[in-house]
Motif scaffolding. Structure first.
Motif, PDB file in Angstrom:
ATOM      1  N   SER A   1      16.940   5.740  56.080  1.00  0.00           N
ATOM      2  CA  SER A   1      16.590   5.543  54.667  1.00  0.00           C
ATOM      3  C   SER A   1      15.983   6.778  54.026  1.00  0.00           C
ATOM      4  CB  SER A   1      15.588   4.369  54.538  1.00  0.00           C
ATOM      5  OG  SER A   1      14.394   4.659  55.270  1.00  0.00           O
ATOM      6  N   CYS A   2      15.702   7.758  54.829  1.00  0.00           N
ATOM      7  CA  CYS A   2      15.132   9.032  54.309  1.00  0.00           C
ATOM      8  C   CYS A   2      15.722  10.178  55.110  1.00  0.00           C
ATOM      9  CB  CYS A   2      13.615   9.005  54.388  1.00  0.00           C
ATOM     10  SG  CYS A   2      12.954   8.859  56.059  1.00  0.00           S
ATOM     11  N   GLY A   3      15.624  11.349  54.522  1.00  0.00           N
ATOM     12  CA  GLY A   3      16.153  12.554  55.180  1.00  0.00           C
ATOM     13  C   GLY A   3      15.948  13.800  54.318  1.00  0.00           C
ATOM     14  N   ARG A   4      16.433  14.883  54.876  1.00  0.00           N
ATOM     15  CA  ARG A   4      16.187  16.175  54.170  1.00  0.00           C
ATOM     16  C   ARG A   4      17.415  17.076  54.346  1.00  0.00           C
ATOM     17  NH1 ARG A   4      13.589  21.143  55.471  1.00  0.00           N
ATOM     18  NH2 ARG A   4      12.462  22.013  53.665  1.00  0.00           N
ATOM     19  N   VAL A   5      17.877  17.604  53.237  1.00  0.00           N
ATOM     20  CA  VAL A   5      18.987  18.564  53.228  1.00  0.00           C
ATOM     21  C   VAL A   5      18.436  19.914  52.729  1.00  0.00           C
ATOM     22  CG1 VAL A   5      21.251  19.130  52.322  1.00  0.00           C
ATOM     23  CG2 VAL A   5      20.657  16.742  52.810  1.00  0.00           C
ATOM     24  N   CYS A   6      18.759  20.942  53.468  1.00  0.00           N
ATOM     25  CA  CYS A   6      18.238  22.303  53.119  1.00  0.00           C
ATOM     26  C   CYS A   6      19.396  23.207  52.742  1.00  0.00           C
ATOM     27  CB  CYS A   6      17.478  22.872  54.312  1.00  0.00           C
ATOM     28  SG  CYS A   6      16.765  24.503  53.950  1.00  0.00           S
ATOM     29  N   ILE A   7      19.254  23.831  51.592  1.00  0.00           N
ATOM     30  CA  ILE A   7      20.243  24.832  51.119  1.00  0.00           C
ATOM     31  C   ILE A   7      19.552  26.199  51.100  1.00  0.00           C
ATOM     32  CG2 ILE A   7      21.804  25.511  49.280  1.00  0.00           C
ATOM     33  CD1 ILE A   7      21.730  22.637  48.297  1.00  0.00           C
ATOM     34  N   SER A   8      20.140  27.170  51.784  1.00  0.00           N
ATOM     35  CA  SER A   8      19.572  28.526  51.858  1.00  0.00           C
ATOM     36  C   SER A   8      20.636  29.546  51.473  1.00  0.00           C
ATOM     37  CB  SER A   8      19.066  28.788  53.293  1.00  0.00           C
ATOM     38  OG  SER A   8      18.661  30.134  53.400  1.00  0.00           O
ATOM     39  N   LEU A   9      20.279  30.408  50.565  1.00  0.00           N
ATOM     40  CA  LEU A   9      21.174  31.509  50.157  1.00  0.00           C
ATOM     41  C   LEU A   9      20.368  32.808  50.197  1.00  0.00           C
ATOM     42  CD1 LEU A   9      24.098  32.024  49.120  1.00  0.00           C
ATOM     43  CD2 LEU A   9      23.136  32.087  46.823  1.00  0.00           C
ATOM     44  N   LYS A  10      20.677  33.684  51.151  1.00  0.00           N
ATOM     45  CA  LYS A  10      19.916  34.919  51.354  1.00  0.00           C
ATOM     46  C   LYS A  10      20.857  36.125  51.320  1.00  0.00           C
ATOM     47  CE  LYS A  10      16.103  32.605  52.304  1.00  0.00           C
ATOM     48  NZ  LYS A  10      14.922  32.601  51.401  1.00  0.00           N
ATOM     49  N   LYS A  11      20.301  37.216  50.878  1.00  0.00           N
ATOM     50  CA  LYS A  11      21.044  38.484  50.887  1.00  0.00           C
ATOM     51  C   LYS A  11      20.544  39.346  52.035  1.00  0.00           C
ATOM     52  CE  LYS A  11      22.070  42.667  48.252  1.00  0.00           C
ATOM     53  NZ  LYS A  11      21.797  43.448  47.034  1.00  0.00           N
ATOM     54  N   LYS A  12      21.442  39.749  52.908  1.00  0.00           N
ATOM     55  CA  LYS A  12      21.128  40.627  54.041  1.00  0.00           C
ATOM     56  C   LYS A  12      22.058  41.825  53.974  1.00  0.00           C
ATOM     57  CE  LYS A  12      19.416  36.945  57.040  1.00  0.00           C
ATOM     58  NZ  LYS A  12      19.538  36.262  58.358  1.00  0.00           N
ATOM     59  N   ASN A  13      21.443  42.960  53.663  1.00  0.00           N
ATOM     60  CA  ASN A  13      22.209  44.200  53.416  1.00  0.00           C
ATOM     61  C   ASN A  13      23.216  43.937  52.304  1.00  0.00           C
ATOM     62  OD1 ASN A  13      20.756  45.550  55.412  1.00  0.00           O
ATOM     63  ND2 ASN A  13      22.159  44.852  57.020  1.00  0.00           N
ATOM     64  N   GLU A  14      24.510  44.091  52.579  1.00  0.00           N
ATOM     65  CA  GLU A  14      25.530  43.851  51.563  1.00  0.00           C
ATOM     66  C   GLU A  14      26.209  42.490  51.752  1.00  0.00           C
ATOM     67  OE1 GLU A  14      26.158  45.651  48.942  1.00  0.00           O
ATOM     68  OE2 GLU A  14      24.562  47.045  49.538  1.00  0.00           O
ATOM     69  N   GLN A  15      25.662  41.676  52.675  1.00  0.00           N
ATOM     70  CA  GLN A  15      26.236  40.361  52.953  1.00  0.00           C
ATOM     71  C   GLN A  15      25.352  39.253  52.370  1.00  0.00           C
ATOM     72  OE1 GLN A  15      29.168  39.522  54.727  1.00  0.00           O
ATOM     73  NE2 GLN A  15      29.648  41.720  54.524  1.00  0.00           N
ATOM     74  N   VAL A  16      25.976  38.103  52.047  1.00  0.00           N
ATOM     75  CA  VAL A  16      25.273  36.922  51.551  1.00  0.00           C
ATOM     76  C   VAL A  16      25.508  35.794  52.566  1.00  0.00           C
ATOM     77  CG1 VAL A  16      25.057  35.229  49.710  1.00  0.00           C
ATOM     78  CG2 VAL A  16      25.532  37.627  49.163  1.00  0.00           C
ATOM     79  N   GLU A  17      24.439  35.161  52.978  1.00  0.00           N
ATOM     80  CA  GLU A  17      24.517  34.045  53.921  1.00  0.00           C
ATOM     81  C   GLU A  17      24.145  32.731  53.214  1.00  0.00           C
ATOM     82  OE1 GLU A  17      22.150  34.650  57.366  1.00  0.00           O
ATOM     83  OE2 GLU A  17      23.485  36.188  58.216  1.00  0.00           O
ATOM     84  N   LEU A  18      25.075  31.790  53.248  1.00  0.00           N
ATOM     85  CA  LEU A  18      24.858  30.441  52.688  1.00  0.00           C
ATOM     86  C   LEU A  18      24.744  29.459  53.859  1.00  0.00           C
ATOM     87  CD1 LEU A  18      24.799  28.294  50.416  1.00  0.00           C
ATOM     88  CD2 LEU A  18      27.315  28.274  50.549  1.00  0.00           C
ATOM     89  N   MET A  19      23.624  28.802  53.943  1.00  0.00           N
ATOM     90  CA  MET A  19      23.408  27.825  55.015  1.00  0.00           C
ATOM     91  C   MET A  19      23.086  26.468  54.384  1.00  0.00           C
ATOM     92  SD  MET A  19      21.209  29.957  57.838  1.00  0.00           S
ATOM     93  CE  MET A  19      21.316  28.594  58.985  1.00  0.00           C
ATOM     94  N   VAL A  20      23.799  25.429  54.888  1.00  0.00           N
ATOM     95  CA  VAL A  20      23.556  24.041  54.468  1.00  0.00           C
ATOM     96  C   VAL A  20      23.278  23.231  55.736  1.00  0.00           C
ATOM     97  CG1 VAL A  20      24.472  21.988  53.325  1.00  0.00           C
ATOM     98  CG2 VAL A  20      25.058  24.283  52.483  1.00  0.00           C
ATOM     99  N   SER A  21      22.063  22.736  55.857  1.00  0.00           N
ATOM    100  CA  SER A  21      21.661  22.002  57.072  1.00  0.00           C
ATOM    101  C   SER A  21      21.015  20.687  56.692  1.00  0.00           C
ATOM    102  CB  SER A  21      20.698  22.856  57.898  1.00  0.00           C
ATOM    103  OG  SER A  21      19.522  23.137  57.160  1.00  0.00           O
TER     104      SER A  21
END
Length: 644
Positions: A575-595
């Motif tokens: 009945s409850c939970g947590r979704v995490c969205i992360s968007l980070k810039k590392k050097n010239e790359q972009v990392e999108l994480m959905v957990s």
């Protein structure tokens, strides 16, 4: 007509100079020593007498007859002037004087310029032989009367005096002798020293003046002219025994060679000065080579003067006469070539100098009388030459300054004209730039309006599509597969519509702030796929990045699919939970994480349409997709900020 006039003027100048030279030579040839000193004999008769009228002559070609036998030789009356040139003979002079013809003062015989090598005098006084040895160098340190000149006292015995003079000189035998009182000699010597001092002062002043000009202009002609002036001054000082008197008193070997050494320096300096002053190397190459060739015999004479036990100036003066002729030809040729005013100054200045040196040289060969005109023409010529050429060089400086000023004025005028032209061009360019900038701004504004209108219409169209899908969802059952598919499509359309909506509300049409985008997107998905009884949170950890639309649209679709997948499947039994969205810039790359912290993946997991869509969007971004499950599920997408 102008060229003909210049040629006629040059012709007149050259012929006038030749006439002056011829007159000077004629005066020197026709003026004997008695005429030259006529004024002195008439005004100073009690204290000064020429020796010629009291002399008888005998030449000893063997140079071996002693004084004991000389009285038995046959003496002949002396000729008009006592100039024997270069000879190895011993000249004997018998001077017979009567005391009645002279005053009661002390008398002496003075041998002046040019100086002789050896002078021996013999007199019988009261039955005793009185012998004096004089000559070049020796007269400075022998008594009585140590002096540069050879001074021999006259002793009257019973009203008469008979003096035998033995004279031998390898460096030309030109006898310039006179009878005078001691006071008269001192007076004449003071006058001579006065003029010599003035001569030295003028030459040194001119040399120093031109040396400072050389230092300021760095023109080699001035350097060679200073060298030439000092060399001439040095030669005159050696000729008048000033160097031997004040600098080299103890060196007999050097005293015999001082004249030759200083003459060598003066000739070398004159050659180089004429070559550089008249620029013969460029204007007269043949004459320049001829001038340069005179260095060879000059150095040969230097070697001869150094190693010969009894050097003579015969070879030096034999070379000097043709050298003077070549220098005169160079000057005349330079005038006829139409050179600058320096050539005319040179010809005028060197006319008297060459004349004096020429008469001085010819006298060495026994042609001219040793009169004051010949003796001092060389000095007067060198002074006038130095002063005229110094003024000529000063004229050259003034001319160069005028040319420099004219060039500077012309350059300033040209710069002003160029600046005026540049100002006009600048004004035209600024006006053109203003017009084109206004046109570009207008065009840009129009394009921005058009682009904004496009985004607005796309957003409206997508909103219409999403609304139609919403109406269709209402007609379907809640948990039916069709309803789930329609909701997934509606979410995808909503994620694209959100991009166009943010572009419409943003001044920057080239990119969107991803933090605002993901917050609105996550809020929309959360309200769409969760019920009222579920307490699920979405945590957005997004850096402040601005991504272009062609990157943000596939990135937003990927995030939509992954968040939707977590909301639909990860919390079915929770009945409850947590979704995490992360968007980070590392050097010239972009990392999108959905957990999420949901139930995770089952072992028999099968890829559905949404995951195939995520992989397709990842390939469109040229990125990579990874699944890293520790607790729940975690997807990581890496891609570049700029599309290739």
């Amino acid at each position: 007509m102008v060229g003909v006039g210049h040629k006629e003027s040059r012709f007149v100048i050259v012929n006038l100079l030749w006439l002056v030279v011829a007159v000077l030579f004629f005066v020197g040839l026709c003026t004997d020593e008695s005429r030259a000193d006529h004024s002195a004999n008439s005004s100073d008769a009690p204290s000064y007498q020429r020796i010629n009228s009291y002399v008888e002559l005998f030449r000893d070609p063997t140079a071996k007859i002693p004084f004991s036998e000389i009285a038995h030789q046959q003496f002949k009356p002396a000729r008009q002037f006592l100039n024997f040139g270069y000879t190895d003979d011993v000249i004997w002079l018998k001077v017979s004087l009567d005391e009645k013809d002279f005053s009661q003062q002390s008398w002496l015989i003075q041998f002046g310029i040019p100086y002789l090598d050896q002078i021996d005098s013999y007199q019988w006084v009261a039955g005793e032989l009185v012998h004096y040895h004089k000559g070049r160098g020796a007269s400075l340190r022998t008594k009585p009367f140590p002096h540069r000149d050879s001074l021999i006292p006259v002793h009257f015995d019973e009203g008469r005096a008979t003096i035998y003079l033995r004279i031998f000189s390898r460096d030309g035998t030109t006898i310039n002798a006179a009878l005078m009182t001691l006071k008269e000699f001192e007076r004449r010597d003071q006058v001579l020293l006065f003029f010599l001092g003035g001569y030295v002062g003028i030459m040194l002043a001119m040399a120093l003046y031109n040396f400072f000009i050389f230092l300021s202009l760095r023109d080699r002609r001035y350097g060679y002219y200073v060298f030439f002036t000092l060399a001439v001054l040095l030669n005159v000082a050696a000729y008048y025994e000033l160097l031997h008197e004040y600098l080299f008193q103890g060196s007999d070997w050097l005293n015999l060679r001082l004249n030759l050494y200083t003459f060598f320096i003066a000739i070398a300096a004159s050659i180089e000065f004429v070559r550089h002053f008249l620029r013969t190397q460029n204007k007269m190459p043949r004459l320049d080579r001829g001038l340069a060739c005179f260095h060879l015999p000059n150095f040969a004479i230097l070697a001869y003067a150094t190693f010969s036990p009894h050097p003579t100036s015969l070879w030096l003066f034999s070379m000097l006469l043709p050298l003077l002729l070549v220098i005169a030809i160079c000057g005349i040729r330079s005038v006829y070539l139409g050179s600058d005013a320096l050539s005319r100054y040179f010809l005028i200045a060197f006319a008297l100098f060459i004349t004096g040196v020429g008469m001085f040289s010819i006298r060495r060969f026994g042609v001219l009388a040793p009169n004051p005109f010949v003796n001092y023409t060389f000095m007067a010529g060198s002074v006038l030459e130095t002063m005229i050429l110094s003024f000529a060089l000063a004229h050259q400086i003034n001319w160069l300054r005028e040319q420099k000023q004219l060039a500077q004025d012309q350059l300033i005028r040209q710069i002003r004209e160029n600046n005026f032209s540049l100002e006009q061009m600048k004004g035209k360019l600024e006006e053109t730039v203003k017009i084109r900038t206004a046109k570009l701004l207008t065009s840009l504004h129009e394009k921005e309006m058009l682009l904004n209108e496009v985004h607005h219409r796309v957003k409206n169209n997508l909103a219409v599509i999403a609304s139609l899908l919403g109406f269709q969802i209402l007609r379907e059952e809640n948990d039916s597969p069709v309803c789930h598919a329609l909701r997934a499509g509606q979410s995808r359309i909503q994620s694209m519509s959100l991009v166009h909506e943010l572009l419409c509300s943003n001044d920057n049409l080239m990119g969107i702030d991803v933090r605002d985008y993901f917050q609105q997107l996550s809020h929309h998905l959360l309200t769409t796929f969760t019920g009222a009884e579920q307490q699920i949170e979405i945590d957005c950890q997004v850096d402040e990045l601005v991504l272009p639309m062609d990157v943000l649209v596939p990135c937003g679709l990927i995030a939509t699919e992954l968040i939707t997948n977590s909301l639909k499947h990860a919390f079915q039994d929770h009945s409850c939970g947590r979704v995490c969205i992360s968007l980070k810039k590392k050097n010239e790359q972009v990392e999108l994480m959905v957990s999420d912290d949901g139930c995770g993946f089952v072992e028999d997991y099968q890829e559905n349409l949404g995951m195939r869509f995520v992989k397709m969007m990842t390939q469109q971004l040229n990125g990579s997709l990874d699944l890293c499950c520790q607790r729940g599920s975690c997807w990581k997408v890496s891609f570049s900020m700029q599309r290739s």
